[in-house]
Design a protein around this motif. Structure first.
Motif, short mmCIF file in Angstrom:
data_model
loop_
_atom_site.label_atom_id
_atom_site.label_comp_id
_atom_site.label_asym_id
_atom_site.label_seq_id
_atom_site.Cartn_x
_atom_site.Cartn_y
_atom_site.Cartn_z
N ARG A 1 0.82 -1.20 0.00
CA ARG A 1 0.00 0.00 0.00
C ARG A 1 0.86 1.25 0.00
N THR A 2 0.37 2.27 -0.69
CA THR A 2 0.98 3.59 -0.67
C THR A 2 -0.15 4.58 -0.46
N CYS A 3 -0.09 5.35 0.60
CA CYS A 3 -1.18 6.28 0.92
C CYS A 3 -0.63 7.69 1.11
N PHE A 4 -1.21 8.64 0.42
CA PHE A 4 -0.90 10.06 0.58
C PHE A 4 -2.17 10.78 0.99
N ILE A 5 -2.09 11.63 2.01
CA ILE A 5 -3.22 12.48 2.40
C ILE A 5 -2.69 13.88 2.61
N GLY A 6 -3.21 14.84 1.88
CA GLY A 6 -2.76 16.21 2.00
C GLY A 6 -3.42 17.10 0.97
N PRO A 7 -3.16 18.41 1.04
CA PRO A 7 -3.79 19.33 0.10
C PRO A 7 -3.14 19.27 -1.28
N LEU A 8 -3.97 19.34 -2.31
CA LEU A 8 -3.50 19.41 -3.69
C LEU A 8 -4.24 20.56 -4.38
N THR A 9 -3.64 21.08 -5.41
CA THR A 9 -4.29 22.12 -6.20
C THR A 9 -4.70 21.55 -7.55
N TYR A 10 -3.72 21.41 -8.43
CA TYR A 10 -4.00 20.84 -9.76
C TYR A 10 -2.87 19.90 -10.12
N ASN A 11 -3.21 18.70 -10.55
CA ASN A 11 -2.23 17.73 -11.04
C ASN A 11 -2.48 17.48 -12.51
N ALA A 12 -1.48 17.77 -13.32
CA ALA A 12 -1.58 17.63 -14.77
C ALA A 12 -1.80 16.17 -15.15
N PRO A 13 -2.16 15.89 -16.41
CA PRO A 13 -2.38 14.51 -16.83
C PRO A 13 -1.21 13.60 -16.45
N HIS A 14 -1.55 12.46 -15.83
CA HIS A 14 -0.54 11.52 -15.36
C HIS A 14 -1.17 10.14 -15.26
N GLN A 15 -0.35 9.12 -15.03
CA GLN A 15 -0.85 7.77 -14.86
C GLN A 15 0.00 7.03 -13.85
N HIS A 16 -0.62 6.12 -13.12
CA HIS A 16 0.05 5.38 -12.07
C HIS A 16 0.33 3.94 -12.51
N GLY A 17 1.27 3.32 -11.81
CA GLY A 17 1.57 1.92 -12.06
C GLY A 17 0.76 1.00 -11.18
N ALA A 18 -0.20 1.55 -10.44
CA ALA A 18 -1.07 0.76 -9.56
C ALA A 18 -2.43 1.45 -9.51
N PRO A 19 -3.51 0.72 -9.25
CA PRO A 19 -4.82 1.35 -9.13
C PRO A 19 -4.87 2.27 -7.91
N VAL A 20 -5.70 3.30 -7.99
CA VAL A 20 -5.73 4.31 -6.93
C VAL A 20 -7.17 4.64 -6.54
N PHE A 21 -7.37 4.81 -5.24
CA PHE A 21 -8.63 5.27 -4.67
C PHE A 21 -8.45 6.72 -4.24
N PRO B 1 -7.65 19.20 1.06
CA PRO B 1 -7.00 17.91 1.30
C PRO B 1 -7.74 16.77 0.60
N ILE B 2 -6.98 15.83 0.10
CA ILE B 2 -7.53 14.66 -0.59
C ILE B 2 -6.72 13.44 -0.17
N ALA B 3 -7.37 12.30 -0.07
CA ALA B 3 -6.69 11.04 0.23
C ALA B 3 -6.46 10.30 -1.09
N VAL B 4 -5.26 9.78 -1.24
CA VAL B 4 -4.86 9.06 -2.45
C VAL B 4 -4.25 7.74 -2.01
N LEU B 5 -4.96 6.65 -2.25
CA LEU B 5 -4.53 5.33 -1.77
C LEU B 5 -4.28 4.40 -2.94
N TYR B 6 -3.03 3.96 -3.08
CA TYR B 6 -2.66 3.01 -4.12
C TYR B 6 -2.48 1.63 -3.47
N ILE B 7 -2.97 0.59 -4.13
CA ILE B 7 -2.70 -0.75 -3.63
C ILE B 7 -2.14 -1.59 -4.76
N GLU B 8 -1.32 -2.54 -4.38
CA GLU B 8 -0.64 -3.38 -5.37
C GLU B 8 -1.56 -4.49 -5.87
#
Length: 277
Positions: free
Chosen positions: A30-50, A89-96
């Motif tokens: 698991r990889t979890c980030f919780i914190g404030p974000l403004t704008y994230n440009a187009p991107h893609q992850h190597g794992a699914p994200v909640f 703030p937003i929670a971003v949770l990736y799981i393998e």
């Protein structure tokens, strides 16, 4: 460039003190980030994200399509997307994939609608993420909280991964696991073309892209633990700091500084072994 019309909602209560900084929790699956974000440009992850807006909705756009306002979302691995959170703030949770990937995370959303391969919801399991964000001592119990959250999700997930790909993923976790796709193919008993096709089908991204995600997780853990960007990049197998920065932008849609300055690293987090060659 951020979208002209904001889609997020203003927080309905003050966020945690800024002095706490963003929270990162990294462990074996698991990889979890919780914190404030403004704008994230187009991107893609190597794992699914909640994704879960801690206090309100956020804007989401998939593969250059229409902007959507949502409170939760599940983005499969490899799907290009961008975010407009407005500094909230937003929670971003990736799981393998060993946790069954996007099918597990889907159980954390409610009132969902599928759009361009992603699930967009009006609500879901947000309370645990809010508590982790608001509590200064959450670094001490983040792992246990995520255990409970994903335990619930796993019990409600219906999909099971192909055992040959599950074996290849498990081998990447061990010190004597395969260092490349050739060894992984042999262990799975598949031809290279069949293995690559099946791996992408099951995981969501090609084998090489998934290993790049593993390197990124290792670098984030090192930086959050106090290492310089240069040291973290080399330790995780990147050529240099510029290579790390480029891959970070491609993975998260922003430079490393957006989430690694003043970070709170969960004390439960253990670095995952990374295959770099």
């Amino acid at each position: 460039m951020a979208p002209p019309g904001r889609l997020y909602e203003r927080a309905d209560r003050p966020p945690a003190p800024a002095a706490l900084g963003p929270l990162w929790h990294l462990d074996g699956e698991r990889t979890c980030f919780i914190g404030p974000l403004t704008y994230n440009a187009p991107h893609q992850h190597g794992a699914p994200v909640f994704l879960a807006g801690i206090y309100g909705a956020f804007g989401l756009r998939i593969a250059g399509g229409a902007w959507r306002s949502c409170r939760t979302a599940v983005i499969p691995a490899g799907v290009v997307h961008e975010l407009d959170v407005g500094g909230n703030p937003i929670a971003v949770l990736y799981i393998e994939p060993t946790l069954e990937g996007a099918s597990t995370l889907a159980a954390l959303t409610v009132s969902t609608e599928e759009t361009d391969g992603a699930l967009v919801g009006t609500g879901g399991e947000i309370a645990v993420m809010r508590e982790l964000w608001e509590t200064a001592g959450s670094v001490d119990f983040a792992g246990a909280a995520l255990d409970d959250l994903l335990g619930f999700a796993t019990r409600h997930a219906r999909r099971h991964m192909d055992p040959r790909i599950a074996l290849a993923l498990a081998a990447l976790e061990t010190a004597d696991g395969p260092a490349g796709v050739t060894a992984a193919c042999a262990q799975a008993g598949l031809s290279p073309s069949r293995f690559q096709h099946l791996f992408t089908q099951e995981v969501g991204v090609p084998f090489r892209r998934y290993r790049a995600w593993m390197r990124m997780r290792a670098a984030i853990a090192a930086v959050a633990d106090g290492a310089s960007f240069t040291h973290a990049a080399h330790e995780a197998g990147f050529f240099d700091q510029a290579h790390f920065g480029h891959d970070f932008r491609r993975t998260f849609g922003a430079p490393p500084s957006w989430s690694l300055d003043g970070v709170r690293l969960s004390k439960n987090a253990a670095r995952r072994r990374i295959v770099t060659n």
